[in-house]
Each structure stands twice: as C-alpha cells, then as structure tokens.
Design a protein around this motif. Structure first.
Motif, PDB file in Angstrom:
ATOM      1  N   MET A  27      16.516  41.350  22.631  1.00 40.61           N
ATOM      2  CA  MET A  27      15.187  40.792  22.670  1.00 40.61           C
ATOM      3  C   MET A  27      14.968  39.917  21.439  1.00 40.61           C
ATOM      4  O   MET A  27      15.551  40.138  20.389  1.00 40.61           O
ATOM      5  CB  MET A  27      14.203  41.956  22.693  1.00 40.61           C
ATOM      6  CG  MET A  27      12.816  41.598  23.056  1.00 40.61           C
ATOM      7  SD  MET A  27      12.439  42.371  24.637  1.00 40.61           S
ATOM      8  CE  MET A  27      11.143  41.350  25.100  1.00 40.61           C
ATOM      9  N   THR A  28      14.114  38.948  21.555  1.00 39.95           N
ATOM     10  CA  THR A  28      13.876  38.056  20.424  1.00 39.95           C
ATOM     11  C   THR A  28      12.777  38.616  19.538  1.00 39.95           C
ATOM     12  O   THR A  28      11.939  39.401  19.971  1.00 39.95           O
ATOM     13  CB  THR A  28      13.470  36.654  20.919  1.00 39.95           C
ATOM     14  OG1 THR A  28      12.245  36.759  21.639  1.00 39.95           O
ATOM     15  CG2 THR A  28      14.533  36.050  21.790  1.00 39.95           C
ATOM     16  N   ASP A  29      12.770  38.169  18.282  1.00 42.66           N
ATOM     17  CA  ASP A  29      11.754  38.596  17.329  1.00 42.66           C
ATOM     18  C   ASP A  29      10.568  37.630  17.326  1.00 42.66           C
ATOM     19  O   ASP A  29       9.700  37.715  16.475  1.00 42.66           O
ATOM     20  CB  ASP A  29      12.351  38.656  15.915  1.00 42.66           C
ATOM     21  CG  ASP A  29      13.383  39.772  15.804  1.00 42.66           C
ATOM     22  OD1 ASP A  29      13.260  40.757  16.557  1.00 42.66           O
ATOM     23  OD2 ASP A  29      14.289  39.638  14.973  1.00 42.66           O
ATOM     24  N   GLN A  30      10.541  36.728  18.286  1.00 38.03           N
ATOM     25  CA  GLN A  30       9.517  35.698  18.321  1.00 38.03           C
ATOM     26  C   GLN A  30       8.237  36.239  18.967  1.00 38.03           C
ATOM     27  O   GLN A  30       8.272  36.969  19.949  1.00 38.03           O
ATOM     28  CB  GLN A  30      10.039  34.496  19.115  1.00 38.03           C
ATOM     29  CG  GLN A  30       9.299  33.236  18.843  1.00 38.03           C
ATOM     30  CD  GLN A  30      10.013  32.038  19.471  1.00 38.03           C
ATOM     31  OE1 GLN A  30      10.813  32.206  20.353  1.00 38.03           O
ATOM     32  NE2 GLN A  30       9.715  30.860  18.986  1.00 38.03           N
ATOM     33  N   HIS A  31       7.125  35.869  18.417  1.00 39.35           N
ATOM     34  CA  HIS A  31       5.814  36.258  18.934  1.00 39.35           C
ATOM     35  C   HIS A  31       5.584  35.555  20.279  1.00 39.35           C
ATOM     36  O   HIS A  31       5.993  34.414  20.455  1.00 39.35           O
ATOM     37  CB  HIS A  31       4.743  35.834  17.912  1.00 39.35           C
ATOM     38  CG  HIS A  31       3.390  36.384  18.207  1.00 39.35           C
ATOM     39  ND1 HIS A  31       2.504  35.730  19.023  1.00 39.35           N
ATOM     40  CD2 HIS A  31       2.776  37.529  17.801  1.00 39.35           C
ATOM     41  CE1 HIS A  31       1.398  36.434  19.112  1.00 39.35           C
ATOM     42  NE2 HIS A  31       1.531  37.535  18.377  1.00 39.35           N
ATOM     43  N   PRO A  32       4.927  36.220  21.242  1.00 38.79           N
ATOM     44  CA  PRO A  32       4.709  35.589  22.560  1.00 38.79           C
ATOM     45  C   PRO A  32       3.993  34.242  22.476  1.00 38.79           C
ATOM     46  O   PRO A  32       4.291  33.331  23.238  1.00 38.79           O
ATOM     47  CB  PRO A  32       3.861  36.601  23.316  1.00 38.79           C
ATOM     48  CG  PRO A  32       4.142  37.909  22.660  1.00 38.79           C
ATOM     49  CD  PRO A  32       4.444  37.594  21.225  1.00 38.79           C
ATOM     50  N   HIS A  33       3.069  34.109  21.540  1.00 36.69           N
ATOM     51  CA  HIS A  33       2.361  32.831  21.378  1.00 36.69           C
ATOM     52  C   HIS A  33       3.329  31.742  20.935  1.00 36.69           C
ATOM     53  O   HIS A  33       3.252  30.601  21.409  1.00 36.69           O
ATOM     54  CB  HIS A  33       1.213  32.977  20.384  1.00 36.69           C
ATOM     55  CG  HIS A  33       0.473  31.698  20.126  1.00 36.69           C
ATOM     56  ND1 HIS A  33      -0.343  31.129  21.081  1.00 36.69           N
ATOM     57  CD2 HIS A  33       0.449  30.865  19.057  1.00 36.69           C
ATOM     58  CE1 HIS A  33      -0.848  29.986  20.602  1.00 36.69           C
ATOM     59  NE2 HIS A  33      -0.383  29.826  19.368  1.00 36.69           N
ATOM     60  N   ASP A  34       4.244  32.085  20.012  1.00 32.91           N
ATOM     61  CA  ASP A  34       5.239  31.120  19.542  1.00 32.91           C
ATOM     62  C   ASP A  34       6.173  30.714  20.683  1.00 32.91           C
ATOM     63  O   ASP A  34       6.545  29.543  20.804  1.00 32.91           O
ATOM     64  CB  ASP A  34       6.047  31.700  18.379  1.00 32.91           C
ATOM     65  CG  ASP A  34       5.191  31.912  17.132  1.00 32.91           C
ATOM     66  OD1 ASP A  34       4.134  31.247  17.018  1.00 32.91           O
ATOM     67  OD2 ASP A  34       5.589  32.744  16.302  1.00 32.91           O
ATOM     68  N   GLN A  35       6.553  31.693  21.500  1.00 34.97           N
ATOM     69  CA  GLN A  35       7.425  31.399  22.641  1.00 34.97           C
ATOM     70  C   GLN A  35       6.721  30.460  23.624  1.00 34.97           C
ATOM     71  O   GLN A  35       7.314  29.524  24.138  1.00 34.97           O
ATOM     72  CB  GLN A  35       7.835  32.703  23.359  1.00 34.97           C
ATOM     73  CG  GLN A  35       8.728  32.483  24.570  1.00 34.97           C
ATOM     74  CD  GLN A  35      10.064  31.862  24.210  1.00 34.97           C
ATOM     75  OE1 GLN A  35      10.648  32.175  23.172  1.00 34.97           O
ATOM     76  NE2 GLN A  35      10.539  30.971  25.045  1.00 34.97           N
ATOM     77  N   LEU A  36       5.445  30.710  23.871  1.00 28.64           N
ATOM     78  CA  LEU A  36       4.661  29.863  24.767  1.00 28.64           C
ATOM     79  C   LEU A  36       4.563  28.446  24.213  1.00 28.64           C
ATOM     80  O   LEU A  36       4.725  27.461  24.943  1.00 28.64           O
ATOM     81  CB  LEU A  36       3.268  30.454  24.983  1.00 28.64           C
ATOM     82  CG  LEU A  36       2.351  29.677  25.920  1.00 28.64           C
ATOM     83  CD1 LEU A  36       2.943  29.601  27.314  1.00 28.64           C
ATOM     84  CD2 LEU A  36       0.979  30.317  25.958  1.00 28.64           C
ATOM     85  N   ALA A  37       4.334  28.337  22.912  1.00 31.48           N
ATOM     86  CA  ALA A  37       4.240  27.015  22.281  1.00 31.48           C
ATOM     87  C   ALA A  37       5.577  26.275  22.400  1.00 31.48           C
ATOM     88  O   ALA A  37       5.599  25.066  22.659  1.00 31.48           O
ATOM     89  CB  ALA A  37       3.824  27.154  20.819  1.00 31.48           C
ATOM     90  N   ASP A  38       6.681  26.987  22.221  1.00 34.32           N
ATOM     91  CA  ASP A  38       8.002  26.368  22.373  1.00 34.32           C
ATOM     92  C   ASP A  38       8.230  25.907  23.812  1.00 34.32           C
ATOM     93  O   ASP A  38       8.768  24.826  24.051  1.00 34.32           O
ATOM     94  CB  ASP A  38       9.105  27.345  21.963  1.00 34.32           C
ATOM     95  CG  ASP A  38       9.136  27.600  20.461  1.00 34.32           C
ATOM     96  OD1 ASP A  38       8.488  26.831  19.712  1.00 34.32           O
ATOM     97  OD2 ASP A  38       9.805  28.570  20.055  1.00 34.32           O
ATOM     98  N   ASP A  39       7.818  26.729  24.784  1.00 31.18           N
ATOM     99  CA  ASP A  39       7.969  26.369  26.195  1.00 31.18           C
ATOM    100  C   ASP A  39       7.136  25.132  26.531  1.00 31.18           C
ATOM    101  O   ASP A  39       7.603  24.235  27.245  1.00 31.18           O
ATOM    102  CB  ASP A  39       7.563  27.533  27.104  1.00 31.18           C
ATOM    103  CG  ASP A  39       8.543  28.688  27.055  1.00 31.18           C
ATOM    104  OD1 ASP A  39       9.660  28.507  26.519  1.00 31.18           O
ATOM    105  OD2 ASP A  39       8.182  29.787  27.547  1.00 31.18           O
ATOM    106  N   VAL A  40       5.918  25.075  26.007  1.00 30.61           N
ATOM    107  CA  VAL A  40       5.049  23.919  26.259  1.00 30.61           C
ATOM    108  C   VAL A  40       5.672  22.662  25.643  1.00 30.61           C
ATOM    109  O   VAL A  40       5.694  21.593  26.264  1.00 30.61           O
ATOM    110  CB  VAL A  40       3.631  24.174  25.715  1.00 30.61           C
ATOM    111  CG1 VAL A  40       2.804  22.892  25.706  1.00 30.61           C
ATOM    112  CG2 VAL A  40       2.937  25.252  26.528  1.00 30.61           C
ATOM    113  N   ALA A  41       6.191  22.785  24.434  1.00 31.16           N
ATOM    114  CA  ALA A  41       6.807  21.632  23.773  1.00 31.16           C
ATOM    115  C   ALA A  41       8.027  21.144  24.548  1.00 31.16           C
ATOM    116  O   ALA A  41       8.229  19.934  24.714  1.00 31.16           O
ATOM    117  CB  ALA A  41       7.193  21.997  22.340  1.00 31.16           C
ATOM    118  N   ALA A  42       8.839  22.074  25.044  1.00 27.79           N
ATOM    119  CA  ALA A  42      10.022  21.694  25.813  1.00 27.79           C
ATOM    120  C   ALA A  42       9.620  21.024  27.126  1.00 27.79           C
ATOM    121  O   ALA A  42      10.214  20.017  27.539  1.00 27.79           O
ATOM    122  CB  ALA A  42      10.895  22.913  26.085  1.00 27.79           C
TER     123      ALA A  42
END
Length: 78
Positions: A1-16
């Motif tokens: 599992m990643t240590d990334q916060h769900p909000h950070d993951q969402l922001a990365d997905d939106v940016a991609a």
C-alpha cells in the motif's frame, strides 16, 4: 500500500487526467489544422518523389491525359 494521503492521490489523478486531456486536444487541433496537414502531405510526397519518382511521374502523366481528354471533349461539343 502507498503512504500517500487519499487527497494527494486524487490530486495526482486529476493532474494526470488533465495532462491526458491537453494531449488529446492538441492532437485533435493538429488533425483539424488544414494548412499544417497540407504541408505534412506535401513533404511526404516530396520525399517519396525523391526516393522513387516513377509512380509520381506516372500519376502526373495520367492526370495530364485525363485533363487533356476533358478539354478535347469540351472543345468537340462546341
């Protein structure tokens, strides 16, 4: 599992997704840019004619024959 916060993951997905959308829109714009597409086609024909001119000369001859035939047919009708 990643240590990334769900909000950070969402922001990365939106940016991609945004980057993908911009790439897609750029590709569509390139395809719809008629002058650019004509330039690309002209350079392909030029390279092809330099590599092997025989088919291009045959096509040119056929085109001249067709246009000449049309001109003769129109002049005969007068």
């Amino acid at each position: 599992m990643t240590d990334q916060h769900p909000h950070d993951q969402l922001a990365d997905d939106v940016a991609a997704t945004r980057a993908q959308l911009f790439d897609t829109l750029d590709a569509i714009e390139d395809k719809l840019n008629v002058p650019k597409q004509i330039g690309i086609a002209a350079s392909k024909v030029k390279r092809g004619a330099q590599a092997n001119p025989v088919p291009y000369l045959a096509g040119l001859g056929a085109g001249v024959a067709v246009v000449g035939g049309i001109v003769v047919a129109v002049l005969r009708r007068r």
